[in-house]
Design an enzyme around this catalytic site. Sequence first.
Site, mmCIF file in Angstrom:
data_model
loop_
_atom_site.group_PDB
_atom_site.id
_atom_site.type_symbol
_atom_site.label_atom_id
_atom_site.label_comp_id
_atom_site.label_asym_id
_atom_site.label_seq_id
_atom_site.Cartn_x
_atom_site.Cartn_y
_atom_site.Cartn_z
ATOM 1 N N GLY A 157 0.795 -1.217 0.000
ATOM 2 C CA GLY A 157 0.000 0.000 0.000
ATOM 3 C C GLY A 157 0.829 1.268 0.000
ATOM 4 C CG ASN B 122 -5.266 3.638 9.904
ATOM 5 O OD1 ASN B 122 -5.528 4.702 9.346
ATOM 6 N ND2 ASN B 122 -4.318 3.539 10.819
ATOM 7 C CD GLN C 114 -6.943 -1.089 7.866
ATOM 8 O OE1 GLN C 114 -7.720 -2.045 7.921
ATOM 9 N NE2 GLN C 114 -5.751 -1.138 8.430
ATOM 10 C CG HIS D 200 -0.119 -6.330 5.114
ATOM 11 N ND1 HIS D 200 -0.183 -5.990 6.448
ATOM 12 C CD2 HIS D 200 0.106 -5.183 4.446
ATOM 13 C CE1 HIS D 200 0.002 -4.686 6.576
ATOM 14 N NE2 HIS D 200 0.177 -4.178 5.379
ATOM 15 C CB THR E 262 11.894 -9.519 -12.956
ATOM 16 O OG1 THR E 262 12.922 -9.281 -13.922
ATOM 17 C CG2 THR E 262 11.212 -10.840 -13.251
ATOM 18 C CB CYS F 165 4.782 4.397 24.660
ATOM 19 S SG CYS F 165 5.480 4.432 26.332
#
Length: 371
Positions: free
Chosen positions: A71, A151, A179, A201, A237, A322
Site C-alpha cells: 500500500g 484504519n 483498510q 496483507h 521483473t 509511547c
Amino acid sequence: MKQIYLDYNASTPVAPEVVEEMKPFLTDFYGNPSALHWAGSPVKEKLMFARKQVANLLSCSPEEVIFTSGGSEANNLALKGYFFKNQHKGRHIITSKIEHPAILNPLKFLERLGAEITMVDVDQYGMVSPEDIENSIREDTILITIMHSNNEVGTIQPIDEIEKIARKYDIAFHTDASQSAGKVPLEVDQMNVDMLTIAGHKLYAPKGIGALYLRKGIKVEPLIHGAGHEFGLRAGTENTLLAVGLGKACELAQEYVYDTKLEELTNYFWEQLRDAFGSGVVLNGHEKRRLPNTLNVSFINRVGQDILAAIPLLAASTGSACHSGKVELSPVLREMGVPEHIGMGAIRFSLGRYTAKEDIDQVVTWLKDQI
C-alpha cells in the site's frame, strides 16, 4: 488457554487457499514472465490471471491494475507520480488530517519540491466534510486524496460525494482503500475514482504486495525507472509469487464483502462491552458508517496500553504512542476532538475471517478482570 488475535487491521493471516495457490511458484513456475520460451510463458499467463482477479474485485480492467510492493508504494506512486507528471497544471493537493502516514509523509516530501498541501479537518466521528473539500479547492488544485476508511476508528468517508466534487472541478481523485479492501465493496466503476490503493496483507495475502488502480487516461510518472514492466509504470521483473497470492486473496474476498456475519459479530462484541462496563466505555468513530470488523472503544480514565499489557494472550492495538515512558494520545483521536481522559483509554479491536464468538466472550472476560 489460547491466544486471541483481534488486530486484523494491522495485518491479516495469509489464507490457506492463498498459500496453496502460491506453492507452485516456489518450485515449478520459476521462469521470467517476460521470457518467450516454455519456462516464461506459463508464468506470464499466471501473472495476467492474477491481475484479472484483482481487477474483478475492483470492477475495472486488468490494464488498470499496477502491482506494487504494498500500500505504501501504491500511495507513493499515486501521489508523487501524479504530481511529477501534472505539476505544470498546478501544485495544490487536498487531503485530510487523519490520513495514514503513507499519505501524509509523501505529501510532506512533495512540499519540499514546491507542492502546496491543504489538510481539512474531520468531525467527532472522524468524518471529512465534502463542503470543506470544495471550499479548499483553488484554481491550481490538481489532486484530492482522501482515505476510503480510517484504519484506527473504521469510519468510512463520503467518497461518493467527494468524487462528484472532484468531477465538477476536473480534479483527479485518489483514495487509499487499504483498510477497506475485502471488507466492503470497492467497485471503481461506480465510485468513479481515478486512483485507488489496496494492500495485500490487509486482505489475507502476504506482506510485500499491493496494487494501484489507475484509471485509463490518468498519467503518472514512474518511481522506478528501467524496463517496461507493469505497463511501463514500475520497472523490475514481476514478483509473480506474491502477485498470484494477491490475486487469489481478491478472488476469495468477493465471497466476503457482502457477508454480514463479521458485522454481526462486531456488533455483538460492542453489546457485550456496554453490558459489562456501561458508561465506562465509549465508541470512537461513527456508529453506523464504519468498517464491519472495526471496534475502537475507550475505557474512560484508563490507559489502553496498560490494559493490553495485562492481557498477554490478546493481540489488539491502541494507536497511541509511547515515548520516554509517557503515553501520547493517538493523532487521529486528537483530530476528532476526543478528550484525553477518554482517548488515552482507547483500544482498537479489529476482527477477521477466523474470529469466533467464543473468542469475543473470552476477551470480554479478560477485560472484566482488568477493569
